[in-house]
Enzyme design. Structure first.
Site, PDB file in Angstrom:
ATOM      1  N   LYS A 107       0.833  -1.202   0.000  1.00 51.42           N
ATOM      2  CA  LYS A 107       0.000   0.000   0.000  1.00 51.42           C
ATOM      3  C   LYS A 107       0.881   1.270   0.000  1.00 51.42           C
ATOM      4  CE  LYS A 107      -4.489  -0.774  -0.226  1.00 51.42           C
ATOM      5  NZ  LYS A 107      -4.601  -2.162  -0.500  1.00 51.42           N
ATOM      6  N   LYS A 189      -2.088 -11.069  -8.701  1.00 52.75           N
ATOM      7  CA  LYS A 189      -3.397 -11.687  -8.472  1.00 52.75           C
ATOM      8  C   LYS A 189      -4.513 -10.788  -9.002  1.00 52.75           C
ATOM      9  CE  LYS A 189      -3.875  -9.381  -4.093  1.00 52.75           C
ATOM     10  NZ  LYS A 189      -4.479  -9.263  -2.807  1.00 52.75           N
ATOM     11  N   LYS A 192      -9.440  -5.905  -6.875  1.00 57.26           N
ATOM     12  CA  LYS A 192     -10.459  -4.911  -7.199  1.00 57.26           C
ATOM     13  C   LYS A 192      -9.831  -3.633  -7.731  1.00 57.26           C
ATOM     14  CE  LYS A 192     -13.588  -6.310  -3.495  1.00 57.26           C
ATOM     15  NZ  LYS A 192     -13.013  -6.213  -2.132  1.00 57.26           N
TER      16      LYS A 192
HETATM   17  P1  AMP Z   1     -10.633  -8.057  -0.374  1.00 62.70           P
HETATM   18  O1  AMP Z   1     -11.210  -7.949  -1.762  1.00 62.70           O
HETATM   19  O2  AMP Z   1      -9.193  -7.683  -0.331  1.00 62.70           O
HETATM   20  O3  AMP Z   1     -11.483  -7.418   0.680  1.00 62.70           O
HETATM   21  O4  AMP Z   1     -10.591  -9.618  -0.051  1.00 62.70           O
HETATM   22  C1  AMP Z   1     -11.735 -10.362   0.274  1.00 62.70           C
HETATM   23  C2  AMP Z   1     -11.415 -11.843   0.256  1.00 62.70           C
HETATM   24  O5  AMP Z   1     -11.112 -12.268  -1.082  1.00 62.70           O
HETATM   25  C3  AMP Z   1     -10.194 -12.223   1.089  1.00 62.70           C
HETATM   26  O6  AMP Z   1     -10.479 -13.454   1.738  1.00 62.70           O
HETATM   27  C4  AMP Z   1      -9.093 -12.417   0.083  1.00 62.70           C
HETATM   28  O7  AMP Z   1      -8.135 -13.366   0.510  1.00 62.70           O
HETATM   29  C5  AMP Z   1      -9.865 -12.948  -1.109  1.00 62.70           C
HETATM   30  N1  AMP Z   1      -9.174 -12.626  -2.375  1.00 62.70           N
HETATM   31  C6  AMP Z   1      -9.016 -11.399  -2.929  1.00 62.70           C
HETATM   32  N2  AMP Z   1      -8.338 -11.484  -4.106  1.00 62.70           N
HETATM   33  C7  AMP Z   1      -8.058 -12.805  -4.294  1.00 62.70           C
HETATM   34  C8  AMP Z   1      -7.396 -13.559  -5.325  1.00 62.70           C
HETATM   35  N3  AMP Z   1      -6.928 -12.970  -6.425  1.00 62.70           N
HETATM   36  N4  AMP Z   1      -7.287 -14.907  -5.167  1.00 62.70           N
HETATM   37  C9  AMP Z   1      -7.797 -15.533  -4.068  1.00 62.70           C
HETATM   38  N5  AMP Z   1      -8.439 -14.882  -3.076  1.00 62.70           N
HETATM   39  C10 AMP Z   1      -8.576 -13.544  -3.176  1.00 62.70           C
END
Ligand code: AMP
Length: 326
Positions: A107, A189, A192
């Site tokens: 970040k 990866k 968003k």
């Molecule tokens: P976030 O979008 O960062 O709030 O993440 C929400 C959930 O989605 C968390 O459990 C992350 O580990 C999972 N997550 C986000 N991006 C990925 C990805 N590319 N592959 C696997 N899990 C993901």
């Protein structure tokens, strides 16, 4: 217990890293799933969009299969006890370890103009999110492994300093490796916030899905028999295995081995399978999103159950720390 930030449309990584397991867990465990709206403030989003983002994430969670009658689905900011536990845990978290966290360093790279304390203490708030329900299992993607290790440390330190209260939470994927869904451009990866054309969203329409998949990076060099699979192609096989039948994936793997693979055919297949997978979730989410009366009911029910569980943990935490005078 787990949570997703309302920072944009949910994508394939959220689905296969997190949501899929939420749905499986709700049959066997007492589950708490939240929309992490406080966490989303660390990146200073335009809060005019917050309400619609939160409703959208709720709708997408339900469309993906979460049943609010079985699992507790709630909003982080409606449970003030989380903030109190966060404050208590902050006394047990050290600046050095927080600065070394991978997501913090990432970040700092992405938003050097906004390195706020909330960003630094993100893993502490996340530990509070989990520990407020004294949860043991946390269904998350691979990117969260380090945060979970920190949560275990904070739980251990609390128990050691004040007395046994918290189980040590662990990342959970039904005994399998944690998932990381790679992006379509071969760099990192799906997420968003980074390259939106390399991420497949559950809200993408059919044309957009096809366009993104057909643009995915494959291999530029000539393909020979038994040539090594480059990372970009390996990623594509991985994504394919999420939505396409095993034998079809094996067919393309065989083709690659023979040096006869036609990437355009493989991508067409993947695009169609992806459309079949995403379309019903998108359509369901769209209709739930517009049913505000229903979403309000879901959130009120969630608040009540999560509030009860959180209230009990905070009562015990105050008692065990001796923040109780009469
Ligand atoms: P976030 O979008 O960062 O709030 O993440 C929400 C959930 O989605 C968390 O459990 C992350 O580990 C999972 N997550 C986000 N991006 C990925 C990805 N590319 N592959 C696997 N899990 C993901």
């Amino acid at each position: 217990m787990s949570g997703i930030r309302p920072t944009g449309f949910l994508h394939l990584g959220n689905y296969f890293g997190a949501l899929q397991n939420y749905v499986r867990m709700q049959d066997e465990y007492d589950c708490y799933f939240m929309v992490a709206d406080w966490h989303s403030l660390t990146t200073h989003p335009d809060t005019k969009e917050l309400r619609s983002s939160v409703l959208r994430v709720l709708a997408e969670n339900i469309a993906a299969g979460i049943d609010p009658e079985r699992a507790c689905l709630y909003l982080q900011s409606q449970i003030p006890e989380i903030a109190e536990l966060y404050l208590l845990l902050n006394m047990l978290a050290y600046k050095g370890e927080l600065e070394k966290t991978n997501t913090f360093k990432e970040k700092v790279r992405l938003q050097p103009e906004n390195v706020n304390a909330g960003l630094l203490t993100y893993p502490v708030l996340q530990a509070a999110d989990i520990m407020i329900h004294r949860a043991k299992y946390v269904p998350v993607g691979k990117d969260q492994e380090q945060h979970l290790e920190m949560a275990r440390n904070f739980a251990q330190r609390f128990n050691h300093r004040y007395g046994e209260l918290f189980p040590e939470p662990a990342a959970f994927n039904f005994g399998k490796e944690l998932v990381k869904v790679p992006s379509l451009d071969g760099a990192g990866k799906m997420s968003k916030s980074e390259n939106q054309y390399a991420t497949l969203y559950l809200a993408d329409n059919d044309d957009m899905i096809r366009k993104k998949v057909m643009k995915a990076k494959t291999d530029t060099g000539p393909i020979k028999e038994n040539s090594e699979i480059p990372e970009t192609v390996h990623n594509l096989f991985l994504i394919m295995s999420l939505v396409t039948g095993k034998d079809v994936v094996m067919h393309y793997e065989e083709e690659h081995k023979k040096g006869a693979i036609r990437y355009a055919d493989m991508k067409k297949q993947l695009a169609e399978d992806m459309v079949k997978f995403i379309t019903p979730i998108r359509e369901k989410a769209e209709s739930i999103y517009h049913d505000e009366k229903y979403l309000k009911q879901v959130v009120e029910k969630g608040r009540e159950k999560a509030g009860k569980s959180a209230g009990e943990t905070i009562r015990l935490a105050r008692e065990i720390i001796r923040l109780k005078y009469f």
